[in-house]
Design an enzyme around this catalytic site. Sequence first.
Site, short mmCIF file in Angstrom:
data_model
loop_
_atom_site.label_atom_id
_atom_site.label_comp_id
_atom_site.label_asym_id
_atom_site.label_seq_id
_atom_site.Cartn_x
_atom_site.Cartn_y
_atom_site.Cartn_z
CE LYS A 291 -7.56 0.86 -56.51
NZ LYS A 291 -6.25 -0.58 -56.01
NE ARG B 5 -1.62 -3.56 -58.80
CZ ARG B 5 -3.34 -3.46 -59.51
NH1 ARG B 5 -3.90 -2.60 -60.39
NH2 ARG B 5 -3.65 -3.93 -58.53
NE ARG C 15 -12.40 -7.68 -53.34
CZ ARG C 15 -11.03 -6.48 -54.06
NH1 ARG C 15 -10.88 -5.51 -53.14
NH2 ARG C 15 -10.24 -6.97 -53.97
NE ARG D 13 -10.06 -10.00 -57.90
CZ ARG D 13 -9.90 -8.57 -57.70
NH1 ARG D 13 -10.34 -7.73 -58.37
NH2 ARG D 13 -8.56 -8.19 -57.23
NE ARG E 297 -4.74 -8.98 -55.08
CZ ARG E 297 -5.58 -8.80 -54.72
NH1 ARG E 297 -6.36 -10.11 -54.75
NH2 ARG E 297 -6.39 -7.46 -55.15
P1 AMP Z 1 -6.77 -5.58 -59.37
O1 AMP Z 1 -8.34 -5.15 -59.82
O2 AMP Z 1 -7.23 -3.97 -59.72
O3 AMP Z 1 -7.00 -6.05 -57.89
O4 AMP Z 1 -5.82 -6.18 -60.64
C1 AMP Z 1 -6.25 -7.93 -60.40
C2 AMP Z 1 -4.65 -7.70 -60.80
O5 AMP Z 1 -4.90 -7.53 -62.35
C3 AMP Z 1 -3.51 -7.80 -60.25
O6 AMP Z 1 -3.26 -8.50 -58.76
C4 AMP Z 1 -2.39 -7.82 -61.02
O7 AMP Z 1 -2.11 -9.14 -61.29
C5 AMP Z 1 -3.41 -7.60 -62.56
N1 AMP Z 1 -3.10 -5.93 -62.80
C6 AMP Z 1 -3.97 -5.00 -62.98
N2 AMP Z 1 -2.95 -3.84 -62.78
C7 AMP Z 1 -2.00 -3.79 -63.41
C8 AMP Z 1 -1.01 -2.74 -63.67
N3 AMP Z 1 -1.34 -1.98 -63.42
N4 AMP Z 1 0.28 -4.47 -63.93
C9 AMP Z 1 0.15 -5.15 -63.36
N5 AMP Z 1 -0.67 -5.93 -62.86
C10 AMP Z 1 -1.43 -5.35 -63.20
#
Ligand code: AMP
Length: 217
Positions: A16, A88, A123, A151, A162
């Site tokens: 993404k 989400r 990653r 990360r 996830r």
């Molecule tokens: P990402 O970088 O999009 O993979 O997000 C990393 C982490 O941030 C996720 O595993 C969640 O813990 C949190 N997160 C990001 N976006 C959301 C969302 N829309 N709703 C809830 N948690 C989120």
Amino acid sequence: MEGKIVIVAGPPASGKGTQCEMMVADYGFVHISTGDLLRAKQNYMPELKEFMNNGLLVPDRIVIGLLSQRLQEQDVKKHGAIIDGFPRTLIQAKALAEGGVVVDKFIFIDVPDNVVVERISGRRNDPVTGKVYHIKYRPAPVDVQSRLVVRGDDTEEKVRVRLSNFHSHMKQLLDYYQPAVSRLQCGAAPPKIVYQAVTQVLEDKPIKVHPAHRSNL
Ligand code: AMP
């Protein structure tokens, strides 16, 4: 709101972020990643780490608050935005609609779980620029390699959590956004091939794929 709002959805490591970078360069959208917004708040809100480091969703009200604030800014109103990582959950989707945000397109980059797990294990993140690399598919320049970090939620165990969260919510989101949805079944296609399909969606053209990648999209 004048600019268009495009949602880019996909499992972790579906590419993404890379697709969003290319869309920003070609179409001038503002890129808003809720993962990035939340990471930037972790020092002021340490409770976020509990969720994020364990691959769990942050409570809806926190994420909705942060995103709503960001969407009010002038750059978004003028240029439109790609929202990456939100909504989400169905509650988040409904909150977006209640805030008067009309979603023009919902692009789902659909990558199988085994490909996701393989990508996650390689990653690496650059804490200085925020860029994401992969030891095999997207190696970092030699001069930044020593500062790369993994990360906290990029382990196989956490990525399985996830993925299971992701699948349980995505079906509802696809139904909710149905008329705006373009589902790109990408397999392990390289970013440039996926991007051809993304641009066809953005330009309202039928999705045509080179025969070599047809089984992947
Ligand atoms: P990402 O970088 O999009 O993979 O997000 C990393 C982490 O941030 C996720 O595993 C969640 O813990 C949190 N997160 C990001 N976006 C959301 C969302 N829309 N709703 C809830 N948690 C989120």
